[in-house]
Design a protein around this motif. Structure first.
Motif, PDB file in Angstrom:
ATOM      1  N   ILE A 189       0.860  -1.183   0.000  1.00 16.95           N
ATOM      2  CA  ILE A 189       0.000   0.000   0.000  1.00 16.95           C
ATOM      3  C   ILE A 189       0.890   1.225   0.000  1.00 16.95           C
ATOM      4  CG2 ILE A 189      -1.813   1.246   1.257  1.00 16.95           C
ATOM      5  CD1 ILE A 189      -2.392  -1.494   2.675  1.00 16.95           C
ATOM      6  N   GLU A 190       0.543   2.207  -0.824  1.00 19.59           N
ATOM      7  CA  GLU A 190       1.311   3.449  -0.882  1.00 19.59           C
ATOM      8  C   GLU A 190       0.396   4.615  -0.543  1.00 19.59           C
ATOM      9  OE1 GLU A 190       4.629   3.384  -4.055  1.00 19.59           O
ATOM     10  OE2 GLU A 190       2.997   2.189  -4.922  1.00 19.59           O
ATOM     11  N   LEU A 191       0.885   5.486   0.357  1.00 17.95           N
ATOM     12  CA  LEU A 191       0.163   6.675   0.777  1.00 17.95           C
ATOM     13  C   LEU A 191       1.033   7.893   0.490  1.00 17.95           C
ATOM     14  CD1 LEU A 191      -1.058   5.461   4.293  1.00 17.95           C
ATOM     15  CD2 LEU A 191      -2.390   5.492   2.187  1.00 17.95           C
ATOM     16  N   ALA A 192       0.382   8.985   0.047  1.00 21.40           N
ATOM     17  CA  ALA A 192       1.152  10.177  -0.298  1.00 21.40           C
ATOM     18  C   ALA A 192       0.307  11.440  -0.122  1.00 21.40           C
ATOM     19  CB  ALA A 192       1.635  10.088  -1.752  1.00 21.40           C
ATOM     20  N   ASP A 193       1.009  12.565   0.060  1.00 21.47           N
ATOM     21  CA  ASP A 193       0.403  13.904   0.043  1.00 21.47           C
ATOM     22  C   ASP A 193      -0.794  14.007   0.985  1.00 21.47           C
ATOM     23  OD1 ASP A 193       2.280  14.457  -1.913  1.00 21.47           O
ATOM     24  OD2 ASP A 193       0.898  14.041  -3.558  1.00 21.47           O
ATOM     25  N   VAL A 194      -0.550  13.673   2.246  1.00 22.51           N
ATOM     26  CA  VAL A 194      -1.628  13.669   3.247  1.00 22.51           C
ATOM     27  C   VAL A 194      -1.750  15.060   3.864  1.00 22.51           C
ATOM     28  CG1 VAL A 194      -2.507  12.608   5.346  1.00 22.51           C
ATOM     29  CG2 VAL A 194      -1.122  11.256   3.749  1.00 22.51           C
ATOM     30  N   SER A 195      -2.983  15.556   3.946  1.00 20.30           N
ATOM     31  CA  SER A 195      -3.244  16.816   4.640  1.00 20.30           C
ATOM     32  C   SER A 195      -4.545  16.689   5.414  1.00 20.30           C
ATOM     33  CB  SER A 195      -3.334  17.996   3.669  1.00 20.30           C
ATOM     34  OG  SER A 195      -4.463  17.859   2.807  1.00 20.30           O
ATOM     35  N   LEU A 196      -4.637  17.418   6.519  1.00 23.39           N
ATOM     36  CA  LEU A 196      -5.848  17.464   7.335  1.00 23.39           C
ATOM     37  C   LEU A 196      -6.101  18.930   7.649  1.00 23.39           C
ATOM     38  CD1 LEU A 196      -8.038  15.805   8.872  1.00 23.39           C
ATOM     39  CD2 LEU A 196      -6.549  15.972  10.887  1.00 23.39           C
ATOM     40  N   ARG A 197      -7.118  19.508   7.001  1.00 24.98           N
ATOM     41  CA  ARG A 197      -7.301  20.954   7.044  1.00 24.98           C
ATOM     42  C   ARG A 197      -8.682  21.326   7.584  1.00 24.98           C
ATOM     43  NH1 ARG A 197      -5.719  22.911   1.068  1.00 24.98           N
ATOM     44  NH2 ARG A 197      -5.613  24.939   2.135  1.00 24.98           N
ATOM     45  N   PRO A 198      -8.727  22.223   8.568  1.00 26.70           N
ATOM     46  CA  PRO A 198     -10.035  22.764   8.951  1.00 26.70           C
ATOM     47  C   PRO A 198     -10.702  23.398   7.731  1.00 26.70           C
ATOM     48  CG  PRO A 198      -8.333  23.440  10.513  1.00 26.70           C
ATOM     49  CD  PRO A 198      -7.618  22.834   9.335  1.00 26.70           C
ATOM     50  N   THR A 199     -12.013  23.216   7.655  1.00 27.58           N
ATOM     51  CA  THR A 199     -12.723  23.740   6.492  1.00 27.58           C
ATOM     52  C   THR A 199     -14.024  24.377   6.950  1.00 27.58           C
ATOM     53  OG1 THR A 199     -13.663  23.168   4.327  1.00 27.58           O
ATOM     54  CG2 THR A 199     -13.887  21.530   6.069  1.00 27.58           C
ATOM     55  N   THR A 200     -14.565  25.216   6.125  1.00 30.36           N
ATOM     56  CA  THR A 200     -15.878  25.790   6.398  1.00 30.36           C
ATOM     57  C   THR A 200     -16.945  24.889   5.805  1.00 30.36           C
ATOM     58  OG1 THR A 200     -15.761  27.113   4.371  1.00 30.36           O
ATOM     59  CG2 THR A 200     -14.997  28.142   6.426  1.00 30.36           C
ATOM     60  N   ARG A 201     -18.128  24.987   6.356  1.00 22.64           N
ATOM     61  CA  ARG A 201     -19.238  24.216   5.819  1.00 22.64           C
ATOM     62  C   ARG A 201     -19.797  24.920   4.589  1.00 22.64           C
ATOM     63  NH1 ARG A 201     -20.179  20.469   9.699  1.00 22.64           N
ATOM     64  NH2 ARG A 201     -19.873  21.080  11.876  1.00 22.64           N
ATOM     65  N   THR A 202     -20.360  24.114   3.732  1.00 23.81           N
ATOM     66  CA  THR A 202     -20.926  24.658   2.506  1.00 23.81           C
ATOM     67  C   THR A 202     -22.426  24.450   2.488  1.00 23.81           C
ATOM     68  OG1 THR A 202     -20.607  22.564   1.330  1.00 23.81           O
ATOM     69  CG2 THR A 202     -18.809  24.165   1.251  1.00 23.81           C
ATOM     70  N   GLY A 203     -23.094  25.331   1.788  1.00 27.84           N
ATOM     71  CA  GLY A 203     -24.521  25.192   1.575  1.00 27.84           C
ATOM     72  C   GLY A 203     -24.777  24.728   0.158  1.00 27.84           C
ATOM     73  N   LEU A 204     -25.500  25.529  -0.608  1.00 24.53           N
ATOM     74  CA  LEU A 204     -25.764  25.203  -2.010  1.00 24.53           C
ATOM     75  C   LEU A 204     -24.581  25.688  -2.846  1.00 24.53           C
ATOM     76  CD1 LEU A 204     -28.191  23.915  -3.549  1.00 24.53           C
ATOM     77  CD2 LEU A 204     -28.788  26.247  -4.241  1.00 24.53           C
ATOM     78  N   LEU A 205     -23.943  24.799  -3.537  1.00 21.28           N
ATOM     79  CA  LEU A 205     -22.757  25.136  -4.316  1.00 21.28           C
ATOM     80  C   LEU A 205     -23.151  25.659  -5.690  1.00 21.28           C
ATOM     81  CD1 LEU A 205     -20.476  22.085  -3.439  1.00 21.28           C
ATOM     82  CD2 LEU A 205     -20.534  24.342  -2.350  1.00 21.28           C
ATOM     83  N   ASP A 206     -22.209  26.312  -6.330  1.00 23.91           N
ATOM     84  CA  ASP A 206     -22.443  26.820  -7.685  1.00 23.91           C
ATOM     85  C   ASP A 206     -22.858  25.682  -8.603  1.00 23.91           C
ATOM     86  OD1 ASP A 206     -21.719  29.296  -6.791  1.00 23.91           O
ATOM     87  OD2 ASP A 206     -19.683  29.230  -7.616  1.00 23.91           O
ATOM     88  N   GLY A 207     -23.886  25.917  -9.386  1.00 25.99           N
ATOM     89  CA  GLY A 207     -24.351  24.912 -10.334  1.00 25.99           C
ATOM     90  C   GLY A 207     -25.361  23.940  -9.760  1.00 25.99           C
ATOM     91  N   GLU A 208     -25.639  24.003  -8.447  1.00 20.99           N
ATOM     92  CA  GLU A 208     -26.611  23.096  -7.832  1.00 20.99           C
ATOM     93  C   GLU A 208     -27.994  23.742  -7.855  1.00 20.99           C
ATOM     94  OE1 GLU A 208     -23.589  20.759  -4.752  1.00 20.99           O
ATOM     95  OE2 GLU A 208     -25.122  22.116  -3.944  1.00 20.99           O
ATOM     96  N   ASP A 209     -28.946  23.060  -8.463  1.00 21.66           N
ATOM     97  CA  ASP A 209     -30.301  23.590  -8.618  1.00 21.66           C
ATOM     98  C   ASP A 209     -31.265  22.420  -8.658  1.00 21.66           C
ATOM     99  OD1 ASP A 209     -32.732  24.675  -9.410  1.00 21.66           O
ATOM    100  OD2 ASP A 209     -31.856  25.982 -10.932  1.00 21.66           O
TER     101      ASP A 209
END
Length: 855
Positions: free
Chosen positions: A412-432
């Motif tokens: 198994i190979e693992l690479a480029d790991v990140s753990l980042r706080p993020t904001t919550r999203t509501g309705l994204l662009d293009g969602e209808d």
């Protein structure tokens, strides 16, 4: 308990312990076909035939009735080929079940395999036809059970494998059999097939009874689907994994639901908010490597070599597979996690062999509690994976873990790991929703959406699932004319409010269910922890009790303490005592047998079968007297929790998990409260707990001594002890129970009246460790046998115990009984200083039960 001349009672004694070198185990088999008249015979308790007083009904007081009398069911499951046994086997099995007090059998897994292991034909790539001989065998077994006063619980959907030949999209055959059950909750063609099966089975006229199954009052209840739910499968990530054909159908319905709820995309945006997620800097201060703060955990023989692959990647070569998921992990330590804050984990990965690993955030200290997790399916091609985590609580000392790495020999190979706080999203662009472009929410990205969006998604699934259950129930009652209560599925794979639309609430629970660290259900690679439940009664019993909805009957249709646990004989007794105290209406051990071909094996058949398990079967007798007759009265004090639908949906949104949709954690109920209070969920203000006569509790769970717990039963008709003696005698009313030293210092001793209206005998049932000849433990913890289950005959430990009765010694006689419950040899009765009868059971008598006569 008051002993009187000519009193009829049962003394059931169970002492569970491992084999002692001083007292070797002895052969003891309860014959599979024994229906002989004996003290050990409760068949006269049954209505013969079953249904003689009319159809089973659920009444407004929240209990089951036949005619004007309340009925409590106790029994087991018959699964796979045992649901369609050879007719000669069916006749003998039904008679034996009645002898042991069974009055209901659950027909389970009839649809999972082709005849002769089930009732379906599974021919021409189709699952739509009942096999003629399978149906005839089912008819005969049902009729035999009915004749012996045993009702039937008929399951409709358990393990059916829908096929392309059923008229479905060919991708249906890619779906795991458990996930197939929830597809019908949103996909009409599968639901129609379920209705077709119900019609073909329930309106079939049984030539041996002359009735269809909808006409026959020996049917106690009909169950729509076993252990399933749309919310359950979604929280388990199973809906995310469905083929595109079915995910598209969910997305279409999701958008239609939103369009009905909100007049426009702008209205959704107002409710949810809008905008793309904003990611902060990674909490990981160093790229993945072989250096701290990254580190490997390799436990219990699991081994891997780990090498760097450039500046931000590692290669893990598994050289010795892991027995458990946590035995081989790769971790990052010293994380500070804030409760309620979403975190976006991103990494690239590949594996030589496709594997599902677990990415999680956990405590880095005792009790090592998991805070958030997600399964991730790694393929043999490099891909980028993203998971959004959220913990419910702050944790200043957490770690990121990649676990389940050692399932098989692999790279198994693992690479480029990140753990980042993020904001919550509501309705994204293009969602209808009017354009069908709001995607189906995935479990792995659920935490990234704001609360309003998440609640809408959960409510959509909740309402979609509710439509399924109500539609199926209406079909059964209004179109097929089913006259008995309908069960949906168990609470915890569905929710209390959804199941309250049905007629009966159902639950399942297991203590120390087998764990399979490698391939699921691998018969050679499994673990059953060898612990008694007396030290941890809330863990399993609490899950059962919190499902009780006021005004609804509640049953438990699957329960067991899996073999080869050396304490597993406690299962029927602990379930029966707790269920009686919580005022349940039915309990079923899982399972009587999975295969009629093995019914005469004279040995314990793996984890769950009780038919050839001598100690569990023996303890069905006192379990029946405690529960069926109501010897243990309901707890006097009650505890309630208001759970209207809106509150339930909020709870599921915030804390819902697969298999845990109404457990104590989600409901935030202390499970220890259920050990001395009768619990009810209040879904509306009209349904309230029924008051009972005020009296001291008749079952007590005492865990005050560490690792020396006991369950005490003290009622006018039943008294007993389950647990660790720890040098104690137990005075219960006018009876004293003194377990003698044994190899685990653990015992259960039950004393109960058997036939209070007749001059009869007493029965002592004494069971201990049960195992097969020559079975072989794979470790010194006695947690697994692998494939080494040994051979016939089954063996028991002969248990020593002293029982002091209030009757005068001169009026008491005792005999050891043989394997059919017939007198074999006398047992000495002596007098104590007050002239009371003292019976010393145990060696040299090679038995697990005794008859006592009080003149």
């Amino acid at each position: 308990m008051i002993f009187k001349p000519a009193a009829a009672m049962l003394i059931a004694v169970t002492l569970i312990q491992a084999a002692s070198a001083a007292e070797p185990l002895v052969p003891f088999v309860l014959p599979w076909d024994d229906a002989s008249a004996a003290t050990v015979d409760l068949s006269s308790w049954n209505h013969t035939p079953a249904g003689k007083f009319g159809f089973v009904q659920a009444k407004p007081d929240g209990h089951l009735y036949v005619g004007d009398q309340r009925i409590r069911f106790i029994g087991s499951n018959v699964t796979f080929s045992m649901s369609v046994p050879d007719p000669a086997v069916a006749d003998k099995a039904a008679a034996r079940m009645a002898k042991f007090g069974f009055n209901c059998i659950r027909f389970h897994h009839m649809d999972s395999s082709a005849f002769p292991r089930g009732i379906l034909a599974y021919d021409n790539h189709s699952s739509r036809k009942l096999h003629p001989e399978g149906l005839a065998r089912f008819d005969h077994f049902f009729a035999a059970l009915k004749a012996h006063g045993i009702y039937s619980n008929i399951n409709l959907l358990v393990g059916r494998k829908f096929k392309a030949g059923d008229g479905l999209d060919k991708s249906i055959e890619q779906v795991d059999w458990k996930s197939l059950k929830s597809i019908g909750m949103f996909y009409q063609p599968v639901r129609d097939l379920q209705k077709e099966y119900a019609r073909d089975l329930l309106t079939h006229r049984n030539p041996e009874t002359g009735l269809t199954y909808v006409e026959d009052p020996a049917v106690a209840m009909v169950e729509i689907a076993n252990e399933t739910g749309l919310l359950h499968d979604w929280f388990g990530g199973k809906i995310d994994e469905l083929p595109e054909h079915f995910r598209n159908d969910i997305q279409r319905q999701w958008n239609a639901w939103l369009a009905k709820r909100y007049p426009s995309a702008a209205a959704v945006r107002d409710a949810w908010g809008a905008g793309e997620p904003v990611l902060s800097d990674s909490l990981l201060t160093a790229p993945i490597s072989v250096n701290k703060p990254w580190y490997s955990e390799q436990h219990h023989g699991a081994r891997a070599t780990i090498t760097p692959q450039g500046d931000s990647a590692i290669r893990i070569v598994v050289t010795s597979p892991a027995a458990e998921r946590w035995h081989l992990k790769y971790d990052y330590s010293s994380l500070k996690i804030k409760g309620g804050q979403p975190y976006r984990l991103s990494f690239r990965a590949r594996a030589d062999k496709p594997i599902t690993i677990t990415a999680s955030i956990n405590m880095a200290h005792e009790p090592w509690q998991g805070l958030a997790y997600a399964p991730v399916e790694i393929t043999d091609q490099w891909q980028t994976y993203q998971v959004t985590f959220e913990s419910n609580t702050d944790e200043p000392d957490a770690r990121l873990e990649f676990s389940n790495l050692g399932e098989v020999l692999n790279t198994i190979e693992l690479a480029d790991v990140s753990l980042r706080p993020t904001t919550r999203t509501g309705l994204l662009d293009g969602e209808d929703p009017t354009k069908n472009t709001v995607p189906m929410f995935t479990k792995s990205d659920f935490a990234a959406r704001i609360e309003a969006a998440r609640r809408d998604w959960v409510q959509f699934l909740w309402e979609t699932e509710r439509d399924y259950w109500n539609d199926m129930r209406n079909y059964l009652i209004n179109e097929l004319h089913v006259k008995v209560p309908v069960v949906g599925t168990i609470v915890n794979t569905s929710t209390p409010n959804l199941m309250a639309d049905m007629d009966i609430i159902d639950t399942h629970a297991y203590w120390q269910h087998p764990h399979f660290p490698g391939r699921p259900w691998d018969p050679g690679n499994w673990i059953v922890k060898n612990e008694s439940m007396v030290d941890w009664p809330p863990a399993t019993l609490g899950r059962l009790g919190v499902a009780h909805v006021a005004g609804k009957p509640i049953i438990c249709t699957e329960y067991n303490h899996a073999a080869p646990n050396t304490y597993s004989s406690e299962a029927p007794l602990m379930l029966a005592a707790f269920a009686a105290a919580q005022d349940f209406d039915g309990i079923f051990m899982y399972s009587y047998s999975h295969a009629w071909e093995d019914i005469d094996a004279n040995m314990i058949m793996r984890w769950f079968d009780i038919a050839q398990h001598p100690t569990k079967m023996a303890n069905m007798i006192p379990a029946t007297t405690m529960f069926r007759r109501g010897d243990v009265a309901p707890f006097t004090e009650t505890a309630t929790l208001d759970l209207p639908p809106a509150v339930e949906i909020d709870m599921v949104t915030q804390r819902g998990r697969s298999w845990r949709l109404a457990d104590p954690d989600m409901l935030q109920v202390d499970p220890t409260m259920l050990l001395d209070h009768r619990f009810n969920l209040l879904l509306d203000q009209d349904a309230r707990p029924v008051a009972v006569e005020t009296r001291p509790n008749q079952v007590t769970f005492d865990t005050s001594r560490p690792n020396k717990g006991v369950m005490l039963v003290d009622s006018p008709s039943t008294r007993g002890v389950v647990g660790f003696a720890d040098g104690r005698s137990f005075k219960l009313g006018d009876t004293v129970i003194t377990p003698r030293p044994n190899s685990q210092d653990w015992s259960t001793i039950m004393i109960t009246r058997l036939q209070p209206d007749k001059a009869s005998n007493l029965l002592i049932v004494a069971t201990g460790t049960a195992e097969n000849t020559d079975w072989k433990w794979t470790n010194d913890k006695h947690e697994s046998l692998g494939n080494n289950w040994g051979k016939a005959p089954s063996l028991i430990e002969v248990i020593p115990a002293k029982i002091t009765l209030p009757a005068k010694a001169g009026k008491v006689s005792c005999w050891a009984l043989d394997q059919r419950g017939q007198r074999a040899e006398p047992v000495k009765v002596i007098a104590d200083g007050d002239g009371r009868a003292v019976i010393e059971i145990g060696p040299p008598h090679k038995t697990l039960w005794y008859e006592v006569e009080v003149k």
